[in-house]
Design a protein around this motif. Structure first.
Motif, PDB file in Angstrom:
ATOM      1  N   ILE A 151       0.755  -1.265   0.056  1.00 12.75           N
ATOM      2  CA  ILE A 151      -0.006  -0.031   0.029  1.00 12.75           C
ATOM      3  C   ILE A 151       0.974   1.272  -0.094  1.00 12.75           C
ATOM      4  O   ILE A 151       1.606   1.584   0.918  1.00 12.75           O
ATOM      5  CB  ILE A 151      -1.032  -0.039   1.089  1.00 12.75           C
ATOM      6  N   PHE A 207       1.009   4.906   0.645  1.00  9.39           N
ATOM      7  CA  PHE A 207       0.509   6.187   0.751  1.00  9.39           C
ATOM      8  C   PHE A 207       1.511   7.343   0.217  1.00  9.39           C
ATOM      9  O   PHE A 207       2.472   7.543   0.819  1.00  9.39           O
ATOM     10  CB  PHE A 207       0.459   6.046   2.727  1.00  9.39           C
ATOM     11  N   LYS A 232       1.206   8.506  -8.053  1.00  9.53           N
ATOM     12  CA  LYS A 232       0.054   7.758  -8.629  1.00  9.53           C
ATOM     13  C   LYS A 232       0.351   7.136  -9.898  1.00  9.53           C
ATOM     14  O   LYS A 232      -0.509   6.141 -10.133  1.00  9.53           O
ATOM     15  CB  LYS A 232      -1.258   8.634  -8.408  1.00  9.53           C
ATOM     16  N   TYR A 279      -3.141   2.018  -3.735  1.00  4.96           N
ATOM     17  CA  TYR A 279      -2.520   3.367  -3.752  1.00  4.96           C
ATOM     18  C   TYR A 279      -3.508   4.309  -2.762  1.00  4.96           C
ATOM     19  O   TYR A 279      -4.892   4.183  -2.816  1.00  4.96           O
ATOM     20  CB  TYR A 279      -2.519   4.017  -4.897  1.00  4.96           C
ATOM     21  N   GLN A 280      -3.064   5.163  -2.041  1.00  8.18           N
ATOM     22  CA  GLN A 280      -3.946   6.139  -1.101  1.00  8.18           C
ATOM     23  C   GLN A 280      -3.316   7.443  -1.022  1.00  8.18           C
ATOM     24  O   GLN A 280      -2.233   7.458  -0.660  1.00  8.18           O
ATOM     25  CB  GLN A 280      -4.208   5.321   0.234  1.00  8.18           C
ATOM     26  N   TYR A 336      -3.250  11.017   0.583  1.00  5.08           N
ATOM     27  CA  TYR A 336      -3.561  11.780   1.855  1.00  5.08           C
ATOM     28  C   TYR A 336      -2.797  13.105   2.028  1.00  5.08           C
ATOM     29  O   TYR A 336      -1.624  13.369   1.577  1.00  5.08           O
ATOM     30  CB  TYR A 336      -3.392  10.884   3.060  1.00  5.08           C
ATOM     31  N   ARG A 359      -7.098   3.811   7.768  1.00  4.17           N
ATOM     32  CA  ARG A 359      -7.508   4.410   6.528  1.00  4.17           C
ATOM     33  C   ARG A 359      -7.998   3.244   5.718  1.00  4.17           C
ATOM     34  O   ARG A 359      -7.721   2.176   5.756  1.00  4.17           O
ATOM     35  CB  ARG A 359      -6.530   5.029   5.925  1.00  4.17           C
ATOM     36  N   LYS A 360      -9.264   3.799   5.126  1.00  2.00           N
ATOM     37  CA  LYS A 360      -9.835   2.799   4.131  1.00  2.00           C
ATOM     38  C   LYS A 360      -9.086   2.846   2.740  1.00  2.00           C
ATOM     39  O   LYS A 360      -8.920   4.055   2.316  1.00  2.00           O
ATOM     40  CB  LYS A 360     -11.018   3.308   3.870  1.00  2.00           C
ATOM     41  N   VAL A 361      -8.344   1.850   2.169  1.00  2.00           N
ATOM     42  CA  VAL A 361      -7.683   1.679   1.169  1.00  2.00           C
ATOM     43  C   VAL A 361      -8.485   1.315  -0.179  1.00  2.00           C
ATOM     44  O   VAL A 361      -9.363   0.364   0.010  1.00  2.00           O
ATOM     45  CB  VAL A 361      -6.335   1.042   1.294  1.00  2.00           C
ATOM     46  N   TYR A 362      -8.495   2.003  -1.186  1.00  3.66           N
ATOM     47  CA  TYR A 362      -9.186   1.622  -2.332  1.00  3.66           C
ATOM     48  C   TYR A 362      -8.406   0.898  -3.309  1.00  3.66           C
ATOM     49  O   TYR A 362      -7.262   1.083  -3.573  1.00  3.66           O
ATOM     50  CB  TYR A 362      -9.971   2.814  -3.036  1.00  3.66           C
TER      51      TYR A 362
END
Length: 91
Positions: free
Chosen positions: A46, A48, A57, A73-74, A76, A88-91
């Motif tokens: 993941i 961040f 990204k 990918y997140q 913030y 954190r919710k990760v998509y």
């Protein structure tokens, strides 16, 4: 090292958290070198990201287009982070 962890027969789901800020080239190099090893061990990665640009990204998206399903990918901003928790919710 990653393969050694894998050989120990991990029984729980693991995720490797990769925090970054304006280091797209470094992230690309690292993912290129290690992402397959993480996938072999069923470890999610993941990223961040708090970068000023969308370059990180784009790097992550390029790997996902190659079929890398263990990469997330997140984005913030510092003000979005709850200082009491890293959840954190990760998509």
């Amino acid at each position: 090292m990653i393969r050694k962890i894998c050989e120990e027969k991990i029984k729980k789901k693991l995720a490797f958290i990769l925090p970054t800020c304006n280091r797209a080239a470094s992230i690309h190099f690292y993912l290129e070198q290690q992402l397959d090893a993480f996938a072999d061990c069923k470890i999610d990665v993941i990223v961040f990201d708090s970068s000023d640009t969308k370059e990180t990204k784009k790097v992550v998206d390029s790997f996902k287009k190659q079929g890398k399903k263990n990469l997330f990918y997140q984005f913030y901003k510092e003000e979005d982070v709850d200082r009491r928790s890293i959840d954190r919710k990760v998509y």
